[in-house]
Design a protein around this motif. Structure first.
Motif, PDB file in Angstrom:
ATOM      1  N   THR A  55       0.924  19.685 -16.641  1.00 15.55           N
ATOM      2  CA  THR A  55      -0.006  20.816 -16.790  1.00 15.55           C
ATOM      3  C   THR A  55       0.774  22.122 -16.912  1.00 15.55           C
ATOM      4  O   THR A  55       0.453  22.967 -17.755  1.00 15.55           O
ATOM      5  CB  THR A  55      -0.959  20.874 -15.571  1.00 15.55           C
ATOM      6  OG1 THR A  55      -1.666  19.645 -15.506  1.00 15.55           O
ATOM      7  CG2 THR A  55      -1.944  22.014 -15.666  1.00 15.55           C
ATOM      8  N   PHE A  62       1.001   4.046  -2.857  1.00 12.67           N
ATOM      9  CA  PHE A  62       0.752   5.458  -2.581  1.00 12.67           C
ATOM     10  C   PHE A  62       1.883   6.320  -3.154  1.00 12.67           C
ATOM     11  O   PHE A  62       1.640   7.335  -3.795  1.00 12.67           O
ATOM     12  CB  PHE A  62       0.616   5.716  -1.075  1.00 12.67           C
ATOM     13  CG  PHE A  62       0.540   7.171  -0.740  1.00 12.67           C
ATOM     14  CD1 PHE A  62      -0.638   7.870  -0.928  1.00 12.67           C
ATOM     15  CD2 PHE A  62       1.655   7.862  -0.290  1.00 12.67           C
ATOM     16  CE1 PHE A  62      -0.702   9.231  -0.672  1.00 12.67           C
ATOM     17  CE2 PHE A  62       1.599   9.219  -0.031  1.00 12.67           C
ATOM     18  CZ  PHE A  62       0.407   9.897  -0.219  1.00 12.67           C
ATOM     19  N   ASP A  63       3.146   5.889  -2.912  1.00 13.23           N
ATOM     20  CA  ASP A  63       4.283   6.663  -3.429  1.00 13.23           C
ATOM     21  C   ASP A  63       4.188   6.804  -4.943  1.00 13.23           C
ATOM     22  O   ASP A  63       4.463   7.864  -5.508  1.00 13.23           O
ATOM     23  CB  ASP A  63       5.610   5.993  -3.050  1.00 13.23           C
ATOM     24  CG  ASP A  63       5.916   6.152  -1.571  1.00 13.23           C
ATOM     25  OD1 ASP A  63       5.300   7.037  -0.949  1.00 13.23           O
ATOM     26  OD2 ASP A  63       6.744   5.398  -1.037  1.00 13.23           O
ATOM     27  N   ARG A  76       2.743  10.036  -9.682  1.00 13.28           N
ATOM     28  CA  ARG A  76       1.882  10.302 -10.848  1.00 13.28           C
ATOM     29  C   ARG A  76       1.262  11.697 -10.723  1.00 13.28           C
ATOM     30  O   ARG A  76       1.232  12.470 -11.679  1.00 13.28           O
ATOM     31  CB  ARG A  76       0.778   9.234 -10.946  1.00 13.28           C
ATOM     32  CG  ARG A  76      -0.283   9.600 -11.978  1.00 13.28           C
ATOM     33  CD  ARG A  76      -1.329   8.534 -12.174  1.00 13.28           C
ATOM     34  NE  ARG A  76      -2.089   8.155 -11.000  1.00 13.28           N
ATOM     35  CZ  ARG A  76      -3.150   8.805 -10.524  1.00 13.28           C
ATOM     36  NH1 ARG A  76      -3.572   9.889 -11.122  1.00 13.28           N
ATOM     37  NH2 ARG A  76      -3.786   8.379  -9.446  1.00 13.28           N
ATOM     38  N   GLY A  77       0.804  12.011  -9.497  1.00 13.79           N
ATOM     39  CA  GLY A  77       0.209  13.333  -9.257  1.00 13.79           C
ATOM     40  C   GLY A  77       1.195  14.444  -9.570  1.00 13.79           C
ATOM     41  O   GLY A  77       0.871  15.427 -10.238  1.00 13.79           O
ATOM     42  N   ARG A  78       2.452  14.260  -9.108  1.00 15.03           N
ATOM     43  CA  ARG A  78       3.481  15.285  -9.358  1.00 15.03           C
ATOM     44  C   ARG A  78       3.719  15.454 -10.859  1.00 15.03           C
ATOM     45  O   ARG A  78       3.845  16.567 -11.360  1.00 15.03           O
ATOM     46  CB  ARG A  78       4.798  14.869  -8.703  1.00 15.03           C
ATOM     47  CG  ARG A  78       4.799  15.047  -7.217  1.00 15.03           C
ATOM     48  CD  ARG A  78       6.169  14.718  -6.683  1.00 15.03           C
ATOM     49  NE  ARG A  78       6.138  14.601  -5.237  1.00 15.03           N
ATOM     50  CZ  ARG A  78       7.068  15.099  -4.431  1.00 15.03           C
ATOM     51  NH1 ARG A  78       8.090  15.722  -4.918  1.00 15.03           N
ATOM     52  NH2 ARG A  78       6.979  14.963  -3.136  1.00 15.03           N
ATOM     53  N   GLU A 103       1.632  14.695 -13.299  1.00 15.59           N
ATOM     54  CA  GLU A 103       0.456  15.331 -13.922  1.00 15.59           C
ATOM     55  C   GLU A 103       0.505  16.844 -13.731  1.00 15.59           C
ATOM     56  O   GLU A 103       0.222  17.601 -14.661  1.00 15.59           O
ATOM     57  CB  GLU A 103      -0.830  14.777 -13.306  1.00 15.59           C
ATOM     58  CG  GLU A 103      -1.166  13.379 -13.800  1.00 15.59           C
ATOM     59  CD  GLU A 103      -2.337  12.749 -13.035  1.00 15.59           C
ATOM     60  OE1 GLU A 103      -2.775  11.677 -13.453  1.00 15.59           O
ATOM     61  OE2 GLU A 103      -2.771  13.329 -12.009  1.00 15.59           O
ATOM     62  N   SER A 104       0.877  17.269 -12.523  1.00 15.69           N
ATOM     63  CA  SER A 104       0.932  18.697 -12.233  1.00 15.69           C
ATOM     64  C   SER A 104       2.014  19.367 -13.081  1.00 15.69           C
ATOM     65  O   SER A 104       1.794  20.442 -13.664  1.00 15.69           O
ATOM     66  CB  SER A 104       1.213  18.893 -10.734  1.00 15.69           C
ATOM     67  OG  SER A 104       1.494  20.227 -10.459  1.00 15.69           O
ATOM     68  N   ALA A 163       1.437   6.589  -6.804  1.00 15.27           N
ATOM     69  CA  ALA A 163       0.313   7.467  -7.164  1.00 15.27           C
ATOM     70  C   ALA A 163       0.680   8.928  -6.907  1.00 15.27           C
ATOM     71  O   ALA A 163       0.310   9.818  -7.676  1.00 15.27           O
ATOM     72  CB  ALA A 163      -0.926   7.079  -6.366  1.00 15.27           C
ATOM     73  N   GLU A 164       1.430   9.159  -5.831  1.00 12.18           N
ATOM     74  CA  GLU A 164       1.845  10.524  -5.511  1.00 12.18           C
ATOM     75  C   GLU A 164       2.770  11.057  -6.615  1.00 12.18           C
ATOM     76  O   GLU A 164       2.669  12.200  -7.041  1.00 12.18           O
ATOM     77  CB  GLU A 164       2.557  10.546  -4.159  1.00 12.18           C
ATOM     78  CG  GLU A 164       2.648  11.933  -3.580  1.00 12.18           C
ATOM     79  CD  GLU A 164       3.555  12.016  -2.378  1.00 12.18           C
ATOM     80  OE1 GLU A 164       4.574  11.307  -2.348  1.00 12.18           O
ATOM     81  OE2 GLU A 164       3.245  12.798  -1.474  1.00 12.18           O
ATOM     82  N   GLU A 203       0.840  -1.212   0.000  1.00  8.62           N
ATOM     83  CA  GLU A 203       0.000   0.000   0.000  1.00  8.62           C
ATOM     84  C   GLU A 203       0.869   1.254   0.000  1.00  8.62           C
ATOM     85  O   GLU A 203       0.581   2.226  -0.695  1.00  8.62           O
ATOM     86  CB  GLU A 203      -0.913   0.014   1.234  1.00  8.62           C
ATOM     87  CG  GLU A 203      -2.082  -0.954   1.154  1.00  8.62           C
ATOM     88  CD  GLU A 203      -2.946  -0.724  -0.073  1.00  8.62           C
ATOM     89  OE1 GLU A 203      -3.307   0.431  -0.318  1.00  8.62           O
ATOM     90  OE2 GLU A 203      -3.231  -1.698  -0.791  1.00  8.62           O
ATOM     91  N   ALA A 204       1.958   1.210   0.791  1.00  5.74           N
ATOM     92  CA  ALA A 204       2.841   2.378   0.888  1.00  5.74           C
ATOM     93  C   ALA A 204       3.502   2.648  -0.469  1.00  5.74           C
ATOM     94  O   ALA A 204       3.580   3.810  -0.904  1.00  5.74           O
ATOM     95  CB  ALA A 204       3.900   2.154   1.960  1.00  5.74           C
TER      96      ALA A 204
END
Lengths: 451, 118
Positions: free
Chosen positions: B107, B93-94, B99-101, B103-104, B96-97, B89-90
């Motif tokens: 953008t 999460f890392d 991926r978020g960075r 994506e940002s 996915a985090e 899970e950890a």
């Protein structure tokens, strides 16, 4: 001196004069003088705008830097400013996200839902579905909150900090001011402000918080939409619910506010003692009771961290405080960097014991009163407060304030006792600790038997 | 000194008696059939003693087979599964985090391109 420098100097002079007047030119009792100075400083921050409001807010969670009177006065800073016209907000969004909000979102409300000195928030709906960091899918049409840094605020802060830097240089040369380390202090504030201006930091802290509490059905953290988030724009799930000032309505809707208050205290303990990351600015505006009876946490601009040894020591301090054991609380505080000179230790210990009896031995316990007295006691004995310790102590008081806003009868000490006791028991029963301590304990027991 | 010796002797005696009692309980418990509770709580305690003794023997065998290390028992295996799930899970999460960075950042890159093209 620049025009801004002159404006700041004028406000500083006016505030100084006001503080001098209200403190009877230094003739009133010490506490009254300190309150007068704190009030004048708060009004000056409000008059000087975003940089100083933010600096004041940052100082309000740092009792290691400013007096207790200042801490509790600065937390009242009014951060309400007129809204920025929506066209200016559109420009920021276009520059940051590459298109106008009307093209990025299915809908975008031109009326802000919140305005503050650094940013303002608009409601919008997603044009396309988005898979959040926690794996959840936000459907197209989902309501989101779009937080946008006010245009020009970064420039204004940079200009103000340039003025402050020159003043800090001068203050460094004056002996009685130099002991506060104005340059170092300013650098620290600068880096905190930079973190606050970068909304991605807030988004990441929020995502981590959501991950930590994924197993808690009563905690709600808005998921971040990273495709619509940059340094100056933060798009996150909309939290629909009641502010703490509207709890009457929530209770009429069947929400058990008391249970939420107790649970909120435990959530805070888990943040500090288990995960080592905590929301350090938990004032009532940053909490929402959701329509389905959860606690919604928003605005992760100021966060604190604790290391594993600190967590162990904090748990010991909390348990000792909860059970009124001043000696043990001070001993464990040493592990958190509180250096108490041997000569003042007996006086401090009896002072803490007195405060515990006065504020914590009654029902409900008064954590704020205890902390105010304790910080005053440390100042009286000229004992420096370590940064993390100060921030944590203040956060604890804020949590009590928030919990009281939900349930005026809540006793934070009683509410946290089961959790902290369990945690300390678990720490004590760790096999490696037993292996380490058991021989000494057996020797001590044998010595006692043979005495 | 004599008192201390007396105390230690008492402790040894209690230990010895408890040990004998324990062995007797294990023997009695081993002779019981499942659900056999004619003597009430005494039968239950004897049965439990026999179960604990059987588990102790299993643990001894596991330890011997593992050359002194602790071989995974059922409980340890559950714990390991839980640890692995938490670690997974950890990492998820890392990821996915991250991926978020990305994506940002993407953008921001797209926005700069759009600004240049305007």
């Amino acid at each position: 001196m620049s025009a801004r420098g002159r404006a700041i100097a004028a406000v500083a002079l006016r505030s100084g004069a006001s503080a001098a007047w209200r403190s009877g030119f230094g003739l009133r009792p010490r506490a009254e003088r300190r309150r007068a100075v704190a009030r004048a400083l708060r009004l000056a921050c409000e008059a000087l705008g975003p940089t100083f409001i933010k600096l004041g807010q940052l100082a309000s969670v740092r009792p290691d830097l400013v007096t207790p009177e200042m801490v509790f006065e600065l937390e009242r800073l009014q951060d309400r400013v007129p809204a920025v016209p929506v066209d200016a907000i559109r420009d920021v969004i276009r520059r940051e996200l590459g298109a106008a909000p009307e093209h990025l979102f299915a809908s975008f409300d031109p009326e802000p839902i919140a305005t503050a000195s650094i940013a303002q928030v608009h409601e919008a709906t997603l044009a396309a579905p988005y898979r959040c960091v926690n794996g959840r899918l936000l459907e197209a049409g989902a309501r989101v909150a779009v937080k946008v840094v006010r245009p020009g605020v970064a420039r204004l802060i940079a200009d103000d900090l340039a003025v402050a830097r020159r003043w800090a240089e001068r203050a460094e040369r004056i002996r009685w001011l130099a002991r506060w380390g104005p340059n170092a202090l300013l650098r620290e504030f600068e880096s905190s402000l930079a973190r606050e201006l970068d909304l991605r930091v807030e988004g990441r802290v929020g995502d981590r918080f959501a991950f930590d509490f994924a197993d808690d059905p009563l905690v709600m953290v808005p998921a971040v939409v990273w495709t619509h988030t940059t340094r100056s724009v933060l798009t996150s799930e909309f939290v629909d619910g009641w502010l703490l000032s509207e709890l009457g309505e929530a209770e009429r809707a069947g929400i058990d506010a008391r249970a939420l208050a107790t649970h909120g205290a435990e959530v805070f303990m888990r943040q500090v003692l288990v995960f080592g990351r905590y929301h350090a600015d938990l004032h009532p505006a940053n909490l929402i009771v959701t329509r389905d009876g959860r606690i919604g946490y928003i605005d992760f601009g100021i966060a604190g961290r604790t290391t594993p040894p600190q967590r162990q020591a904090i748990a010991q301090v909390l348990v000792a405080t909860a059970y009124g054991d001043a000696e043990r609380a001070l001993r464990a505080s040493r592990a958190l960097g509180l250096e108490v000179p041997e000569a003042v230790e007996p006086a401090l210990r009896s002072g803490v014991a007195r405060l515990m009896r006065a504020h914590l031995a009654r029902s409900p316990a008064d954590v704020r009163g205890f902390v105010t007295g304790f910080l005053g006691l440390l100042a009286e004995h000229r004992i420096a407060i370590p940064e993390g310790y100060g921030m944590l102590v203040k956060a604890l008081v804020t949590v009590e304030g928030v919990a009281r806003a939900i349930d005026p009868d809540i006793d934070l000490i009683e509410a946290s006792k089961p959790f902290t006791t369990r945690l300390v028991a678990a720490q004590l029963l760790r096999p490696e600790r037993l292996r380490e301590r058991l021989p000494a304990a057996l020797r001590a027991a044998l010595a006692e038997l043979m005495a | 000194m004599r008192d201390v010796l007396r105390f230690l002797a008492a402790w040894a005696l209690v230990h010895e008696s408890a040990d004998e009692g324990w062995r007797a309980a294990v023997t009695r418990g081993a002779g019981l059939s499942p659900g056999d509770l004619e003597r009430g709580p005494d039968d239950f305690v004897d049965g439990l003693a026999a179960l604990v003794d059987a588990e102790k023997e299993r643990l001894k065998r596991d330890l011997a087979a593992d050359g002194g290390g602790v071989a995974p028992t059922e409980g340890a295996s559950d714990r390991r599964d839980a640890d692995l799930t938490a670690a997974l899970e950890a990492v998820r999460f890392d990821l996915a985090e991250l991926r978020g960075r990305i994506e940002s950042l993407q953008t921001s890159v797209d926005a700069l391109h759009a600004e240049r093209d305007d």
